[in-house]
Design an enzyme around this catalytic site. Structure first.
Site, PDB file in Angstrom:
ATOM      1  CB  CYS A  55     -36.276  66.970 -12.823  1.00 17.38           C
ATOM      2  SG  CYS A  55     -36.323  65.809 -14.205  1.00 17.38           S
ATOM      3  CE  LYS A  70     -33.642  70.399 -12.608  1.00 18.08           C
ATOM      4  NZ  LYS A  70     -34.345  70.242 -13.913  1.00 18.08           N
ATOM      5  CB  SER A 112     -38.130  62.747 -16.704  1.00 16.82           C
ATOM      6  OG  SER A 112     -37.240  61.734 -16.992  1.00 16.82           O
ATOM      7  CD  GLU A 167     -37.902  70.227 -14.256  1.00 17.24           C
ATOM      8  OE1 GLU A 167     -38.003  69.053 -14.667  1.00 17.24           O
ATOM      9  OE2 GLU A 167     -36.822  70.852 -14.208  1.00 17.24           O
TER      10      GLU A 167
END
Lengths: 546, 546
Positions: free
Chosen positions: A148, A112, A182, A41
């Site tokens: 994510c 996203k 993350s 990401e």
């Protein structure tokens, strides 16, 4: 189909370095026979870019970098994360997106939908949530690509009202790919494995997950990219706290058991240890410095930070400054010197007496014979802060802050004194965990002197001072703090759990009154699910709890 | 129908004080014959409550306070803002809501749909956006009630994809009421009037708007609650920077011209002056302190802060500390003493020579004869920081920070030295604006000595130093900073505007490299549309622009 997961350490806004690294990994993946290479990401710019995203120029630089990268995507396809502009007038101006690049061209864009806006995350500050979902066709397979958080809405108390995979599954995809940034906490690896496994099972699809690795100031990404089969069984676990590139055959993932090596699982303390070393190293590397300075008191906090810094930067790059006062015990100086000898770092001894005497005489007319109190304790701490900052200024050392989470929490520290520093190394590590870290550091041989570990903690700012004069014992203090800070329990809930009422009220008040101090502390390497700093935003003049 | 707008100063989390104030205003509104009294957004707990909202206990305290308030809503109805729980499992756990209370009972609940998550705002961190809309029936009228941002989506680049009023208008309401917590900046009053007037015109309805007033640490609410008729004409403008309660007759608002008095419009500098005084006063009052200390250098920044503090707290509560060194010019001490005499505050003179000599000798073995440089300049600033903090610790004075926005921006200041303090008074005021403020403060008579205003700015940390040795002239510096910080222009855009390329690159790099310093500065009273602090979140180890 062979899928390469490229788990890389990016530098926020360093387009030249990030692009070069990405292109070199595209080549490596090609060399290893991959059909598709997957980056994390916002890989193009690094995560979190924060308000850099508000500069139009920054978005253009992301677009340019992606175009440069696309040129190298021949004979291999690529999935890569970046911010893109929202063409629709209504809504935020950007999306958190991923390009699917094939034959040198952007063939598909995924946006996203679920935008984490809690703890350290601020994504809705910048991004419009996606409301349209489409799988990617590649080599006869349908890929359900998500970013994510898009896979994280399947726990008991879902934060969002929708699930992107519930839309994508309608196209009957063959595989799920999730690109992530993350951040590490010592609880996060287990959660991540469970969430991804649950997704694999729920949608009955294999999952390929790639994470970032590396520290961005206080936020540490631990890597640990993962592959699951359609039964939710973990088939591969990539390296933690290091870059890694691995290629997986989709057919083998679906059919072969125990094909790929898995990383060794680490204990919480081992994880914290490795995370802090990565955090220190990346802070220095990414800000262009190599040498650290810290005050070494003979106590356990500075000893642990010194040992971690020597591991991260090399002992030859660490300067420990011993600053004894008339209240320092003999053993403190000896314990500090023992550590220096054990560990081989540089050191200077700068007694602070002359400055203490000078401040006493300078302030005597104003203080008119008022007795020694906290003021003079703080002056000592601030003299030490001035000395280590002078070493920093004169020699280009970067000052490491050595405050632990317990004292940050209750405000047991002097602002502009021992709370100085460019980065707080153990500010998210409770005192009881600092002891565990010290023991772990000493696992092979005694680096931190045993006396440093076993003696009662003291700030040594007045005669025979002990931390326990002002604070409860650390085991009880840390338990209350953990309940309050990590688990967000107020006083009523804590008292109901059996903690003594007066003690609970006293500690919670200390925590809240210290908010003004924490506002001015250095960024703190985040290793827990709730660290002080960007992830915990409290009013300063608020009255609740104080 | 008579509508009372209660523009009050709340204290975050101080339920006892807020509730008492709200109940007393319900009574006053009743006494004035109002049918309905309207309080601001999140009035029950104060705005912004930040992560207090994550404590279950805090939400219960809000609910309890609202129940207490409801008991007093007899013979008068009330609209009041508070956070409420979300009963639906999916989505965030809270709503930013308003109760409509009648006959002692909650008769309707309105929830906020558009959640500001930009600059200093973090609402999506806590709240689920509302997706259902309903007018409130009261005394034969239909009220379209919205919460703050819900009316702000009508500009050229709408941040959200929907408008709550587009739903509410379907019920053909008679009046719009908007409850707000809309922070001050010197540009905001005009924007607010335009947005509300545009809403009145677009939906052809009268608008009643109530804002908070008072400062919550760095965020200042200016009040200025407003009433518009259905043609968008402003019918009433309530007080700025003060509490106010006014009652309006809906029929008169609709029909009578020039019925209600309007507040006097202030210039930007007048607004900034009044906002800073409110900001200082509320910081002290809400944190339970009454006395301030600051370092007084003879320069314009500390002179302006001293004058503002004396106006906010009373000269008898302000302690100015003069800390001359061997580099201080004679006129500096005299200018500082002249100010003290003009203004009547307390003062102490604490020469810093003894400590400077002590640090020199303490550090000599480590420094091995290396020449005087920035290190020794910083030591002087840190000695001064230690002296004023000692005055703070010994006497309970709160330290005011005197850094201006220009020097905060480029990092022209010493961390733990002149960057110390509990609250930054002029950290959102550019140097060129500080001069304007000084002249405004001197409007009636010379408080700030003319010599302080006319002499060239200097930090006086080495012989014959001038700010212009290290920085461009402030008029050009401030213009570039404003373009970069307020208007978010990158280097390419600035160069295109005609600023010199080398200068632009140098200044933007200084701004970005100073991010680590700003992370550790005190909260800064926000008076511009883009202040340093919570409203500007930049990476520290990022590479973009540096």
């Amino acid at each position: 189909m062979k899928i390469a997961l490229a788990q890389l350490n990016y530098h926020i806004g360093n387009f030249e370095a990030n692009t070069e690294k990405i292109i070199s990994n595209i080549q490596s993946a090609k060399d290893k026979g991959a059909d598709l290479v997957v980056f994390a990401e916002l890989a193009v710019c690094g995560y979190p870019p924060r308000d850099f995203l508000e500069f139009d120029d920054f978005i253009s630089l992301c677009e340019n970098a992606a175009q440069d990268i696309a040129k190298y995507c021949t004979d291999i396809a690529c999935i890569i994360g970046l911010p893109i502009r929202n063409d629709v007038l209504q809504g935020k101006d950007l999306f958190n997106a991923a390009y699917f690049i094939e034959d040198g061209k952007v063939k598909a864009i995924t946006k996203k939908a679920l935008l984490p806006t809690y703890d350290v995350f601020d994504e809705y500050r910048y991004f419009e949530p996606s409301t349209s979902f489409k799988c990617i066709d590649f080599k006869g397979k349908k890929i359900a690509l998500t970013i994510c958080e898009d896979l994280w809405n399947i726990n008991d108390n879902p934060l969002y009202v929708s699930n992107p995979m519930d839309e994508l599954i309608k196209e009957q995809p063959d595989v799920m790919i999730n690109i992530a940034a993350s951040p590490f906490s010592y609880t996060h690896d287990d959660e991540r494995i469970k969430v991804l496994s649950d997704n694999a099972k729920k949608y009955h699809l294999p999952v390929f997950y790639v994470n970032q690795v590396g520290a961005q100031t206080e936020i540490i990404f631990d890597g640990g990219s993962l592959v699951f089969d359609a039964d939710g069984e973990m088939k591969a676990e990539m390296k933690y706290f290091e870059e890694d590139l691995q290629v997986f055959d989709l057919t083998e993932v679906e059919n072969v058991r125990n094909k790929y090596p898995q990383a060794e699982r680490l204990t919480d303390i081992e994880q914290i240890h490795d995370a802090l070393i990565l955090g220190i190293r990346d802070y220095f590397q990414k800000s262009g410095f190599s040498k650290a300075v810290l005050g070494l008191s003979g106590g356990i906090d500075s000893a642990v930070v010194c040992a971690l810094a020597c591991r991260a930067l090399g002992a030859e790059n660490v300067m420990a400054v011993l600053m004894p006062s008339k209240f320092s015990s003999d053993h403190s100086v000896q314990d500090a010197l023992d550590l220096v000898n054990n560990i081989g770092c540089l050191h200077e001894i700068v007694p602070i007496k002359d400055a203490a005497v000078a401040f006493d005489s300078m302030l005597a007319p104003a203080f008119k014979g008022m007795p020694f109190n906290l003021t003079e304790e703080n002056i000592q701490a601030r003299i030490r802060g001035t000395v280590v900052m002078a070493m920093s200024n004169k020699f280009g050392y970067i000052l490491l802050n050595t405050s632990n989470k317990s004292e940050c929490a209750v405000g047991y520290g002097t602002l502009y004194g021992d709370m100085c520093g460019a980065i707080g190394v153990i500010g998210d590590v409770y005192k009881t965990q600092v002891f565990q870290l010290a023991k772990y550091i000493n696992k092979e041989r005694e680096l931190i002197p045993i006396n440093t570990i076993v003696k009662p903690p003291s700030a040594e700012l007045r005669p025979d001072q002990k931390d326990s004069d002002s604070l409860p014992e650390y085991d009880i203090l840390d338990r209350i703090l953990y309940q309050h800070i990590e688990l967000k329990q107020g006083s009523a809930a804590l008292i109901a759990k059996g903690f003594e009422e007066a003690l609970v009220r006293r500690i919670l008040k200390m925590v809240n009154v210290a908010e003004f101090k924490r506002y001015q502390t250095p960024p703190i390497l985040r290793v827990s699910p709730k660290a002080f700093g960007m992830g915990r935003r409290m009013p300063i003049v608020g009255k609740y709890l104080s």
